[in-house]
Design a protein around this motif. Structure first.
Motif, short mmCIF file in Angstrom:
data_model
loop_
_atom_site.label_atom_id
_atom_site.label_comp_id
_atom_site.label_asym_id
_atom_site.label_seq_id
_atom_site.Cartn_x
_atom_site.Cartn_y
_atom_site.Cartn_z
N THR A 1 24.15 10.06 5.61
CA THR A 1 23.53 10.81 4.53
C THR A 1 24.48 10.81 3.35
O THR A 1 25.70 10.96 3.53
N ALA A 2 23.96 10.61 2.14
CA ALA A 2 24.82 10.54 0.96
C ALA A 2 24.01 10.86 -0.28
O ALA A 2 22.81 10.55 -0.34
N GLY A 3 24.66 11.48 -1.27
CA GLY A 3 23.97 11.81 -2.50
C GLY A 3 24.80 12.72 -3.36
O GLY A 3 26.04 12.63 -3.39
N ALA A 4 24.12 13.64 -4.04
CA ALA A 4 24.79 14.54 -4.98
C ALA A 4 24.20 15.93 -4.86
O ALA A 4 23.08 16.12 -4.40
N PHE A 5 24.98 16.92 -5.28
CA PHE A 5 24.54 18.32 -5.23
C PHE A 5 24.80 19.00 -6.56
O PHE A 5 25.66 18.59 -7.35
N LEU A 6 24.07 20.07 -6.79
CA LEU A 6 24.28 20.97 -7.92
C LEU A 6 24.25 22.38 -7.35
O LEU A 6 23.30 22.74 -6.65
N MET A 7 25.32 23.15 -7.59
CA MET A 7 25.40 24.49 -7.00
C MET A 7 25.69 25.53 -8.07
O MET A 7 26.54 25.32 -8.94
N TYR A 8 24.98 26.63 -7.96
CA TYR A 8 25.18 27.79 -8.82
C TYR A 8 25.88 28.86 -8.00
O TYR A 8 25.41 29.25 -6.94
N SER A 9 27.03 29.30 -8.47
CA SER A 9 27.80 30.33 -7.77
C SER A 9 27.83 31.57 -8.63
O SER A 9 28.37 31.56 -9.73
N GLY B 1 21.08 22.81 -4.78
CA GLY B 1 20.09 21.77 -4.57
C GLY B 1 20.78 20.43 -4.39
O GLY B 1 21.76 20.14 -5.08
N ASP B 2 20.30 19.62 -3.44
CA ASP B 2 20.85 18.30 -3.19
C ASP B 2 19.77 17.25 -3.40
O ASP B 2 18.57 17.51 -3.24
N ILE B 3 20.19 16.04 -3.71
CA ILE B 3 19.35 14.85 -3.63
C ILE B 3 20.09 13.85 -2.77
O ILE B 3 21.18 13.39 -3.14
N LEU B 4 19.54 13.51 -1.60
CA LEU B 4 20.26 12.76 -0.58
C LEU B 4 19.44 11.58 -0.06
O LEU B 4 18.23 11.71 0.16
N TYR B 5 20.12 10.47 0.17
CA TYR B 5 19.57 9.42 1.02
C TYR B 5 19.94 9.79 2.45
O TYR B 5 21.12 9.99 2.76
N SER B 6 18.94 9.91 3.33
CA SER B 6 19.18 10.47 4.66
C SER B 6 18.53 9.62 5.74
O SER B 6 17.31 9.43 5.74
N GLN B 7 19.36 9.09 6.65
CA GLN B 7 18.87 8.28 7.76
C GLN B 7 18.60 9.17 8.97
O GLN B 7 19.51 9.80 9.49
N MET B 8 17.35 9.20 9.41
CA MET B 8 16.96 9.97 10.59
C MET B 8 16.34 9.03 11.62
O MET B 8 16.38 7.82 11.49
#
Length: 226
Positions: A57-65, A74-81
């Motif tokens: 799984t790989a991608g990017a995230f945006l986080m509000y703290s 929120g994430d956007i991921l390429y995910s192998q299941m």
């Protein structure tokens, strides 16, 4: 038509995530960055004789703290299941590995266990929407005889709704306003992923990722800082 609908759904999901995160931008702070890791996935519900298979799984995230205990990401991921299957009653062996690759968009509400500082572990939960990219069956043995790989993308539904829950270690990175993120989560699929009317099968996935966050925009000091 399907690709156009999927693209619109992905775009709307991303706008929703970023919109939710940016609503309090004038008062709060953001971080964003890459995330990469390992999926251990299998099938549940009516599925039988399946075991876990590894995937990327790989991608990017945006986080509000927030300036207190709460946050959202929120994430956007390429995910192998997928999963590995072996018929325990077959002799010679009948077995295969099923791969299903998704564009996954999880959104997580987070509760930080500390108010500030270099170490901010947090627990999180939320929905995860997966858009199927493709599917393939490999490592096929039929009565002990190896078979060619088979594309079976059309056997699975276009979207998969799930729930995620997990724990994240969030600690100081190499530079100012940079953070290392170690994230462990479990994703339970709420929907039937197969188009086979005789079965209900869902995804069940354990994920471990390493991320690196960079501060975005102005930073506001917490009122709880001592």
């Amino acid at each position: 038509m399907f690709r156009a609908n999927s693209l619109r759904a992905i775009t709307l999901s991303f706008i929703l995530v970023t919109g939710c995160l940016s609503g309090s931008f004038a008062q709060q702070r953001f971080s964003a960055g890459p995330r990469v890791g390992l999926n251990l996935s299998t099938f549940g519900m009516d599925a039988r004789d399946y075991t876990m298979k590894p995937g990327v799984t790989a991608g990017a995230f945006l986080m509000y703290s927030s300036l207190n205990h709460f946050g959202i990401s929120g994430d956007i991921l390429y995910s192998q299941m997928g999963a590995k299957h072996k018929d325990p009653n077959s002799n010679p062996v009948n077995s295969y590995t099923q791969h299903i690759n998704y564009l996954e968009i999880p959104v997580a509400l987070r509760y930080f266990l500390t108010l500030n500082g270099n170490f901010r572990p947090n627990v999180f939960f939320g929905p995860s929407l997966g858009f199927k990219l493709n599917a393939k069956r490999t490592d096929i043995l039929e009565r002990g005889i190896s078979q060619a790989d088979r594309d079976n993308t059309d056997a699975y539904r276009a979207m998969d709704l799930g729930l995620i829950a997990g724990f994240q270690l969030n600690f100081k990175g190499l530079g100012e306003r940079q953070r290392f993120l170690i994230d462990a989560r479990y994703r339970y699929g709420l929907s039937d992923i197969t188009l086979n009317d005789g079965q209900n099968i869902n995804n069940s996935t354990v994920t471990l990722t390493l991320g690196y966050g960079f501060g975005v925009g102005p930073e506001y000091r917490s009122r709880y800082r001592r």
